[in-house]
Design a protein around this motif. Structure first.
Motif, short mmCIF file in Angstrom:
data_model
loop_
_atom_site.label_atom_id
_atom_site.label_comp_id
_atom_site.label_asym_id
_atom_site.label_seq_id
_atom_site.Cartn_x
_atom_site.Cartn_y
_atom_site.Cartn_z
N TRP A 1 -7.45 9.97 -3.09
CA TRP A 1 -7.01 10.93 -4.24
C TRP A 1 -7.14 12.56 -3.87
CZ3 TRP A 1 -4.42 11.40 -8.36
CH2 TRP A 1 -4.66 12.43 -9.38
N PRO A 2 -8.18 12.85 -3.23
CA PRO A 2 -8.27 14.27 -2.63
C PRO A 2 -7.19 14.95 -1.90
CG PRO A 2 -10.47 13.28 -2.37
CD PRO A 2 -9.45 12.02 -2.80
N SER B 1 0.84 -1.14 -0.08
CA SER B 1 -0.08 -0.09 -0.10
C SER B 1 0.90 1.33 0.07
CB SER B 1 -0.80 -0.06 1.24
OG SER B 1 -1.93 -1.15 1.32
N PHE B 2 1.95 1.48 0.73
CA PHE B 2 2.95 2.33 0.67
C PHE B 2 3.23 2.70 -0.65
CE2 PHE B 2 7.22 3.55 0.93
CZ PHE B 2 7.08 4.75 1.92
N LEU B 3 3.99 1.50 -1.19
CA LEU B 3 4.41 1.76 -2.77
C LEU B 3 3.33 2.23 -3.56
CD1 LEU B 3 6.58 -1.70 -2.74
CD2 LEU B 3 7.28 0.78 -2.65
N PHE B 4 2.00 1.73 -3.29
CA PHE B 4 1.16 2.12 -4.15
C PHE B 4 0.75 3.69 -4.05
CE2 PHE B 4 -2.80 0.41 -6.57
CZ PHE B 4 -3.47 1.73 -6.75
N GLY B 5 0.81 4.30 -2.66
CA GLY B 5 0.79 5.83 -2.50
C GLY B 5 1.77 6.34 -3.26
N TRP B 6 3.21 5.75 -2.97
CA TRP B 6 4.23 6.41 -3.61
C TRP B 6 4.00 6.58 -5.20
CZ3 TRP B 6 7.82 4.52 -7.18
CH2 TRP B 6 9.16 5.18 -7.24
N GLY B 7 3.62 5.33 -5.82
CA GLY B 7 3.40 5.63 -7.07
C GLY B 7 2.51 6.46 -7.63
N MET B 8 1.15 6.66 -6.66
CA MET B 8 0.33 7.63 -7.15
C MET B 8 0.72 9.10 -7.35
SD MET B 8 -3.22 8.66 -5.19
CE MET B 8 -3.75 6.92 -4.78
N ASP B 9 1.89 9.40 -6.46
CA ASP B 9 2.31 10.91 -6.62
C ASP B 9 3.39 10.77 -7.98
OD1 ASP B 9 3.17 13.36 -5.27
OD2 ASP B 9 5.25 12.35 -5.87
#
Length: 381
Positions: A125-126, A65-73
């Motif tokens: 996302w917000p 999940s951490f990597l998913f958030g990193w990838g979102m940015d």
């Protein structure tokens, strides 16, 4: 900042996350419920179950999940550089991820996390433009919410203990029977995942976004290496006792001090899981560019969606009645090394596919949906 697709730290974190998730998931695909939800009889199986609970459960889905958030940015920045609408890309990606998640839950593994990631990714996302400080505060609030959800799970189990399925039913049968078993189990499993994983996944998403903004995973940002070296002993000193307490309750005889102590041990994973995950990130961050993975594993990590789904496909072929039929034939002690081997095989296959075709099969589909037809094919996923 180091190019995301050529970052040895991120490559290693992806590989570790895929292996750890397979270690946690495989028993639920290879054993009857009576064995996964009760204390193992044989001592080697007890030790393996404890190792899984202490060092793997609620750690590697948080890392993923951490990597998913990193990838979102990273994806948001890539869209802006390409002159594309980041929001349109994101929502198409989340919808497609949800569709893949539903199919995965029904046809491969009812413990799917992709639908949950789609839901959490939509809610997060917000916060994409929030400051790192605000994102970290949000993550801490999610840990508090996780404690509430875990108490709800404990109360529900106390009122209505789970009815364990027969060892020869469902996943031990043919493919149609297996799919029907997954369909029956999925609603209850999804509710459990939302309560057990949802808040921690949301917190990890936010932490990953903050890490991307602060260049925490950039090997050239040496200040983070120094901070990780300072934080690691503290994280281990806090995380290990909490996770051992959780392991004794989840996979062992309990703490031995009564029901309230066992409840506290179960709840401790809400803090212990994220803390030990941070310790893992620090360890890999400190190793930095000294970690040189085989090229196929690097490619597989960059195509983690295909690697994750293939784990379940291979597990079904090995343990399902429609494959080798080894369901229920191995205890936890054997499943621990088997899960690591299965994760590596799936990653090597996806890595080989990516080397031959440019990307994994599911990444190809996800990219086609995510990007407008007129966007450059060189844009990063």
């Amino acid at each position: 900042m180091t190019t995301p697709d050529r970052n040895a730290i991120v490559d290693t974190l992806r590989t570790a996350a895929l292996i750890g998730i397979c270690v946690v998931n495989l028993p639920y695909m290879a054993l009857p419920e009576a064995q996964t939800l009760s204390v193992a009889q044989a001592e080697p199986d007890q030790i393996a179950a404890m190792v899984t609970s202490v060092f793997f459960e609620a750690k590697f889905f948080i890392l993923f999940s951490f990597l998913f958030g990193w990838g979102m940015d990273i994806q948001h920045r890539a869209a802006e550089r390409a002159g594309a609408d980041p929001g349109r890309r994101h929502w198409r990606r989340m919808v497609m991820l949800a569709m893949i998640g539903v199919l995965h839950a029904v046809f491969v593994f009812s413990g799917d996390i992709l639908l949950l990631y789609s839901l959490v990714g939509s809610l997060i996302w917000p916060l994409r433009r929030a400051s790192p400080g605000k994102l970290i505060r949000f993550a801490l609030v999610m840990i508090a919410l996780s404690l509430v959800c875990l108490m709800a799970i404990s109360a529900a189990l106390a009122v209505s203990p789970p009815i364990l399925a027969d060892a020869g039913s469902g996943l031990a049968g043919g493919y149609i029977e297996t799919v029907l078993a997954r369909l029956i189990a999925w609603p209850e499993t999804l509710v459990f995942l939302i309560l057990f994983q949802g808040p921690l996944a949301a917190g990890a998403f936010a932490a990953g976004l903050a890490a991307a903004k602060l260049d925490v995973l950039d090997p050239q940002a040496t200040r983070w290496g120094r901070r990780c070296a300072f934080a690691l002993p503290v994280l281990l000193a806090i995380g290990l006792p909490l996770n051992i307490a959780y392991g004794l309750v989840a996979s062992g005889p309990g703490l031995g001090w009564g029901g309230l102590a066992d409840l506290a041990g179960f709840l401790s994973i809400a803090v212990g899981g994220p803390v030990l995950t941070l310790a893992y990130i620090c360890i890999i961050r400190l190793a930095g560019d000294h970690l040189k993975l085989p090229a196929l594993l690097v490619l597989a990590g960059r195509n983690s969606l295909s690697s994750y789904v293939l784990q379940g496909v291979l597990a079904g072929l090995v343990f399902g009645g429609y494959g080798l039929g080894l369901f229920g034939q191995f205890g936890q002690a054997w499943l621990l090394p088997i899960s690591i081997a299965l994760a590596l095989v799936s990653m090597m296959l996806v890595g080989l596919c990516a080397r031959l075709t440019g990307r994994g099969p599911l990444e190809f589909v996800l990219r086609r949906v995510t990007y407008d037809a007129g966007e450059s094919s060189s844009a990063k996923a």
